[in-house]
Design an enzyme around this catalytic site. Structure first.
Site, mmCIF file in Angstrom:
data_model
loop_
_atom_site.group_PDB
_atom_site.id
_atom_site.type_symbol
_atom_site.label_atom_id
_atom_site.label_comp_id
_atom_site.label_asym_id
_atom_site.label_seq_id
_atom_site.Cartn_x
_atom_site.Cartn_y
_atom_site.Cartn_z
ATOM 1 C CE LYS A 80 -1.260 9.699 43.243
ATOM 2 N NZ LYS A 80 -2.243 10.672 43.718
ATOM 3 C CD GLU A 137 -2.206 7.290 51.166
ATOM 4 O OE1 GLU A 137 -1.993 6.788 50.067
ATOM 5 O OE2 GLU A 137 -3.090 8.149 51.354
ATOM 6 C CG HIS A 191 -7.112 -22.306 60.110
ATOM 7 N ND1 HIS A 191 -7.161 -23.572 60.637
ATOM 8 C CD2 HIS A 191 -8.189 -21.636 60.633
ATOM 9 C CE1 HIS A 191 -8.227 -23.684 61.420
ATOM 10 N NE2 HIS A 191 -8.864 -22.522 61.437
HETATM 11 O O1 PA5 Z 1 -5.574 9.472 50.565
HETATM 12 C C1 PA5 Z 1 -5.113 9.959 49.553
HETATM 13 O O2 PA5 Z 1 -4.983 11.182 49.412
HETATM 14 C C2 PA5 Z 1 -4.702 9.095 48.372
HETATM 15 O O3 PA5 Z 1 -4.791 7.739 48.664
HETATM 16 C C3 PA5 Z 1 -5.584 9.405 47.185
HETATM 17 O O4 PA5 Z 1 -6.907 9.154 47.539
HETATM 18 C C4 PA5 Z 1 -5.195 8.551 45.966
HETATM 19 O O5 PA5 Z 1 -3.847 8.726 45.673
HETATM 20 C C5 PA5 Z 1 -6.046 8.933 44.778
HETATM 21 O O6 PA5 Z 1 -5.878 10.291 44.475
HETATM 22 P P1 PA5 Z 1 -6.893 11.068 43.555
HETATM 23 O O7 PA5 Z 1 -8.230 11.047 44.186
HETATM 24 O O8 PA5 Z 1 -6.325 12.441 43.449
HETATM 25 O O9 PA5 Z 1 -6.907 10.355 42.225
#
Ligand code: PA5
Length: 444
Positions: free
Chosen positions: A420, A285, A306
């Site tokens: 989203k 990310e 494996h």
């Molecule tokens: O790293 C990030 O920002 C995302 O992976 C969020 O943690 C994830 O989308 C969950 O978001 P939220 O905590 O707003 O529900």
């Protein structure tokens, strides 16, 4: 302390890349330390192991003790950065079989990290007749998966204990002021913990996001923070290649530039599996944007030798491998001698499992090296809370440096937001009507 080793790297990186990358790393270092780079508003994690909210930390411990005292299970509801760190730490330090073990601490179930009705029903059934509490975690407070799961588990909790009783068993970790979850928590009077404004989800494991669930499982959160603080000091003071995060960030960047865009993180301990998942989210990310970034993959050795082992040994030559070595196992088991030696294994009789594992590590390292896979080794300081704290901070800091080397914002996730929004539109969330029609037309 944690240590990074490069194995015969000169075969793959023939130019002196460290010197060449030093100016860019120095710049990245300043950006992280002074919050002055792209996404600088989200670098609160950089000094967090020192500057964390001590009053909240004490409340986390008190809440964990309360849950341990009145619950046989804790349902942790969250996704992505609001889930993976806690799961990784519990698996690593308490065991991947934590819930099956005899113990004085509650089971911990992770929910709201997907949309499987079967997975949810299964946990609901497991909770039958067991006192439980909920820790709902969402920084935005609007993410669909955890919000939906929370509805189900909250309804169950309120059915069992009434609204007043349930109030004592719901803990919300979210933004300090904004979002649906915060409003709901305030209205209902649930205890809340804060995801700081300047810490993004995937960098939040050392905030209440990770700390409350892991404290409930009995992890020593002081030691975890202590380990992170040690690594923070190294990263702050050693602005050169003696800093393991610099070494790691520079080498993987140089490999990326030299035609190795895929990094496979490996570990020889199944307890590390969810730390691998946490790492994949952190790097995937943070780096994968603007058409750039290394692709983070993971393997669990020796099991995956494996399966993925074949590809790693002789598939497309565009991967490098980073192996996390956790050191000696807690338990030393020795291969028993068998007088008949029907399986021909007596040459190993009396040897420890660690000895056999270490030879597998060496054999694999040499085989992969000869097969054209560059290898980095991260030697952790053991499998303890302190060592894991060091490792978490090491990876986070290297990820920040790495994002700046790649010239991307390591702290946003526009790609995740895109999915989203599409999901909200397709589900008919008010405000997304135009997008819904457009997406439905595209799906035809
Ligand atoms: O790293 C990030 O920002 C995302 O992976 C969020 O943690 C994830 O989308 C969950 O978001 P939220 O905590 O707003 O529900």
């Amino acid at each position: 302390m944690l240590n990074v080793k490069l194995f015969q790297m000169q075969k793959f990186l023939t130019e002196p890349y460290e010197e060449a990358l030093a100016p860019a790393l120095k710049e990245a270092q300043v950006k992280l330390q002074t919050a002055s780079g792209l996404g600088g508003d989200f670098t609160g994690w950089v000094h967090l192991p020192r500057d964390y909210d001590k009053e909240e930390f004490a409340r986390i411990k008190a809440a964990a003790a309360k849950i341990q005292g009145n619950s046989k299970a804790l349902v942790v509801i969250g996704i992505g950065g609001s889930y993976l760190g806690a799961r990784g730490v519990i698996d690593c330090l308490c065991s991947p079989n934590y819930n099956l073990k005899k113990k004085n601490t509650p089971n911990v179930y992770f929910m709201g990290n997907g949309l499987s009705a079967d997975a949810m029903k299964e946990v609901m059934d497991l909770l039958d007749g067991q006192d439980f509490s909920i820790n709902v975690i969402s920084k935005s407070g609007t993410t669909t998966e955890p919000a939906v799961a929370f509805r189900f588990f909250r309804a169950e909790l309120e059915k069992r204990y009434g609204k007043t009783g349930a109030k004592e068993r719901i803990f919300a970790t979210t933004d300090k002021a904004r979002g649906a979850l915060k409003s709901l928590a305030d209205a209902e009077g649930w205890e809340t913990f804060v995801v700081p404004d300047n810490v993004g989800g995937r960098y939040s494991v050392l905030t209440a996001v990770g700390l409350l669930p892991v404290a409930v499982a009995g992890v020593d959160v002081d030691a975890l923070m202590g380990g992170a603080a040690k690594m923070m000091e190294v990263c702050e003071k050693q602005a050169d290649f003696s800093c393991p995060s610099w070494q790691y960030a520079a080498t993987r960047f140089a490999l990326y530039k030299a035609g190795y865009p895929i990094e496979v993180l490996a570990c020889y301990d199944p307890a590390f599996r969810f730390m691998l998942e946490w790492w994949k989210q952190l790097y995937g990310e943070s780096e994968g944007k603007d058409g750039k970034g290394l692709f983070p993959a993971s393997v669990e050795f020796t099991a995956d030798l494996h399966s993925m082992g074949q590809y790693m040994q002789s598939g497309t030559r565009n991967i490098f491998e980073t192996v996390v070595r956790l050191g000696a196992s807690e338990n030393q088991l020795y291969v028993p001698k068998d007088e008949e030696d029907g399986d021909g294994l007596n040459f190993l009789a009396g040897e420890s499992m660690d000895y056999i594992r270490d030879r597998a590590m060496e054999g694999t390292l040499l085989a992969h090296y000869e097969g054209g896979v560059p290898n980095l080794i991260i030697e952790a300081d053991g499998k303890t809370a302190d060592a894991l704290g060091q490792l978490i901070y090491f990876f986070e800091y290297a990820c920040g440096l790495s994002g700046y080397l790649l010239e991307v914002n390591p702290f946003d996730q526009p790609g995740v937001e895109a999915y989203k929004k599409n999901m909200f539109a397709l589900l008919g969330k008010p405000g997304y009507e135009d997008r819904k029609a457009e997406l439905e037309a595209k799906l035809k």
